[in-house]
Design an enzyme around this catalytic site. Structure first.
Site, mmCIF file in Angstrom:
data_model
loop_
_atom_site.group_PDB
_atom_site.id
_atom_site.type_symbol
_atom_site.label_atom_id
_atom_site.label_comp_id
_atom_site.label_asym_id
_atom_site.label_seq_id
_atom_site.Cartn_x
_atom_site.Cartn_y
_atom_site.Cartn_z
ATOM 1 N N GLY A 55 0.807 -1.224 0.000
ATOM 2 C CA GLY A 55 0.000 0.000 0.000
ATOM 3 C C GLY A 55 0.837 1.269 0.000
ATOM 4 O O GLY A 55 0.629 2.177 -0.802
ATOM 5 N N ARG A 56 1.822 1.336 0.890
ATOM 6 C CA ARG A 56 2.593 2.585 1.013
ATOM 7 C C ARG A 56 3.686 2.693 -0.045
ATOM 8 O O ARG A 56 4.438 3.663 -0.056
ATOM 9 C CB ARG A 56 3.147 2.728 2.431
ATOM 10 C CG ARG A 56 3.910 1.532 2.943
ATOM 11 C CD ARG A 56 4.096 1.599 4.451
ATOM 12 N NE ARG A 56 4.692 0.381 4.985
ATOM 13 C CZ ARG A 56 4.004 -0.710 5.329
ATOM 14 N NH1 ARG A 56 2.681 -0.740 5.193
ATOM 15 N NH2 ARG A 56 4.624 -1.769 5.815
HETATM 16 O O1 F6P Z 1 -3.819 1.452 7.227
HETATM 17 C C1 F6P Z 1 -3.608 0.178 6.750
HETATM 18 C C2 F6P Z 1 -3.610 0.088 5.264
HETATM 19 O O2 F6P Z 1 -3.671 -1.248 4.957
HETATM 20 C C3 F6P Z 1 -2.418 0.747 4.591
HETATM 21 O O3 F6P Z 1 -1.284 -0.022 4.598
HETATM 22 C C4 F6P Z 1 -2.966 0.988 3.230
HETATM 23 O O4 F6P Z 1 -2.170 1.885 2.531
HETATM 24 C C5 F6P Z 1 -4.341 1.511 3.572
HETATM 25 O O5 F6P Z 1 -4.733 0.735 4.676
HETATM 26 C C6 F6P Z 1 -5.371 1.467 2.480
HETATM 27 O O6 F6P Z 1 -5.643 0.167 2.059
HETATM 28 P P1 F6P Z 1 -6.435 -0.120 0.724
HETATM 29 O O7 F6P Z 1 -5.644 0.427 -0.416
HETATM 30 O O8 F6P Z 1 -6.576 -1.598 0.652
HETATM 31 O O9 F6P Z 1 -7.771 0.574 0.805
#
Ligand code: F6P
Length: 548
Positions: free
Chosen positions: A266-267
């Protein structure tokens, strides 16, 4: 294998630290070549790390630590697609997304590059259609506003980069970012927009994130309410996700989905189709320039000896300051207003990656890991929290960043900005001794009694470490290199600390506990809670019942 703190390289660093003892200003006085000895460059970024309390021996010891922890082998394992994210059993291949050399990247026998290139081609076709006014909304008008709905890594990267690269944005397009489940965020964003010319990009790797789905559902209601046609959805909603079935369940057709793979964390997803809102705003050429900058940094990271390798050096300065100098906070101080969101972006990148207290084998660690990251653009931060860095109780390290050239060469603004950036690094390093402070007060003609009273307040301990990072101009290419530099820095630190930088189990508990509380707020049978939570629940209920 013993723990990290008992290892030979760590023990050598401890012994070295005990014998170091010098103030930073003494180190500068002793070695007039300090800047030459402790600076390096790569991928268009210049790094001066001489304002860390290190000597050549410190650096040797730190590099020995990196070698002992097998940083190079782990780096190669990441780049070739090994499943180094062991708790999620995933590879970590965001570098493939920006592999502009287009050489094959084989993951378990499969070259991922054709898939990456296909994704980029789809992004290009879509972004050009929107930018050129060929993608039209339900009334036939071209799109004017793009709203990215996402949170965490599906928001922070594109939001930060859209601000950083605003001067490269399409003049007739505006891009907005809605992340918070607080209705205020979507309300304040949509109230100025016209549904007929608004395009939503729902960005969620999992497509199960509650905040994102709640905001997307409200956006859908807003759009359908205005268009009075459920078919309008396909003209105003696209999705970026790994989860096709959930995207379709929401009502977004498969052809409007931009897929990516689970080996993109995600990050670390700005480089993937998660960057779509940015790509539409700045155009695919500029987006690919950003990828090229990141790729340049990847090559630098892969091929440069450790002693000249920017991500490794930044990581080692962090390890030294955190584990041997006792610092637990690190400030990000960009002297560039366009980088206003960089501290928030790096908060997730660093703190979600390295905010861990068990090692890769699941054992508790007995050493500090990732620091608290905070920051604001200079000079604003100077008039807010720098006081604490200069004279406060916690010891804090910092990165000072600036472009040598401004994109807006207006009067003498930029040289004033640069003067401030340099002055802060110098002040944090040197400090001001009692003798210097007394001499100033005497020169100001103050009586001895006033001097005695004021003197303790006028002393600056100094000895605060900073790294200074410079680019020529903040272009898409340089931004890409800068972000990749931080990604790899954080990776190297995770390897040295023997933690998994690529999972984020720490965000789960709060999500879990919110579910029953939501049901209770909706009226279901109260569950047992601690007295604080139960008391707060009752107070909320009291206020809410009065309002209804
Ligand atoms: O906060 C946790 C998390 O899993 C992050 O690592 C990620 O960037 C965010 O939530 C958003 O997740 P998604 O892209 O699955 O909505």
């Amino acid at each position: 294998m013993g723990t990290l703190t008992q290892s030979p390289a760590w023990q050598r660093l401890l012994a070295h630290k005990a014998s170091l003892g010098s103030h930073l200003r003494d180190l500068f006085e002793r070695d007039t070549q300090r800047f030459e000895h402790f600076s390096a460059s790569g991928a268009g970024i210049f790094l001066d790390y001489s304002k860390n309390r290190i000597t050549r021996e410190t650096l040797d010891c730190l590099i020995a630590l990196a070698r002992q922890q097998d940083v190079e082998a782990w780096r190669d394992a990441m780049l070739r697609g090994d499943r180094i994210n062991t708790t999620e059993n995933r590879a970590v291949l965001h570098t493939a997304l920006r592999n502009r050399s287009n050489t094959p990247v084989m993951m378990e026998g499969l070259d991922v590059m054709p898939m990456v290139n296909e994704g980029l081609a789809k992004m290009r076709a879509f972004s050009e259609a929107v930018r050129e006014g060929q993608w039209t909304g339900f009334s036939g008008k071209p799109i004017k506003d793009i709203v990215n709905i996402g949170i965490g890594g599906s928001d922070l990267g594109p939001c930060m980069a859209a601000e950083a690269l605003k001067p490269y944005g399409h003049p007739d397009l505006s891009v907005h970012f809605v992340s918070n489940v607080d209705a205020t965020h979507i309300y304040e964003t949509l109230r100025h927009l016209d549904p007929a010319t608004t395009l939503f990009i729902v960005s969620s790797k999992t497509f199960t994130t509650d905040e994102t789905l709640t905001n997307a559902a409200s956006a859908r209601t807003w759009l359908i309410g205005a268009s009075e046609d459920p078919g309008a959805l396909a003209k105003h909603f696209v999705a970026v996700s790994t989860n096709l079935s959930e995207v379709e369940r929401f009502g977004i057709p498969a052809e409007n989905m931009f897929p990516f793979e689970d080996w993109v964390g995600g990050r670390y997803s700005l480089w993937s189709p998660i960057g779509l809102s940015l790509a539409v705003f700045i155009g695919m050429d500029a987006f690919e320039e950003m990828l090229s900058g990141a790729h340049e940094m990847d090559i630098h990271f892969r091929d440069t000896p450790l002693a000249k390798n920017l991500p490794v050096l930044l990581a080692l300065m962090g390890i030294w300051n955190i584990n041997f100098e006792g610092m637990s906070a690190h400030a990000i101080l960009p002297y560039d207003q366009y980088l206003a969101h960089l501290p928030a972006y790096l908060q997730q990148l660093d703190m979600e990656s390295n905010g861990k207290t068990v090692d890769r084998q699941g054992r508790p660690v007995n050493y500090a890991t990732g620091p608290v990251i905070f920051g604001e653009p200079g000079t604003n931060g100077q008039h807010a929290f720098y006081q604490l860095i200069h004279q406060g109780w916690p010891r804090i390290s910092a990165d000072i960043l600036f472009p040598a050239l401004s994109l807006h060469p207006l009067a003498d603004h930029h040289i004033k900005l640069l003067a401030n950036a340099l002055a802060q690094g110098e002040a944090l390093m040197r400090g001001k001794t009692a003798e210097e402070a007394r001499a100033e007060l005497v020169a100001a003609g103050l009586p001895p009694e006033t001097i005695g009273r004021l003197l303790p307040h006028k002393i600056f301990a100094g000895n605060h470490p900073t790294n200074t990072l410079m680019v020529d101009r903040m272009t898409p290419r340089r931004l890409g290199a800068l972000l990749a530099l931080y990604e790899h820095k954080i990776f190297v630190q995770g390897i040295i600390w023997n933690i998994n930088s690529f999972d984020q189990w720490g965000v789960e508990l709060g999500k879990q506990l919110a579910k029953p509380l939501l049901a209770e707020l909706r009226g279901s049978q109260p569950q047992p809670h601690d007295s604080s939570t139960a008391g707060l629940f009752r107070e909320i209920a009291k206020v809410r019942s009065r309002a209804i």
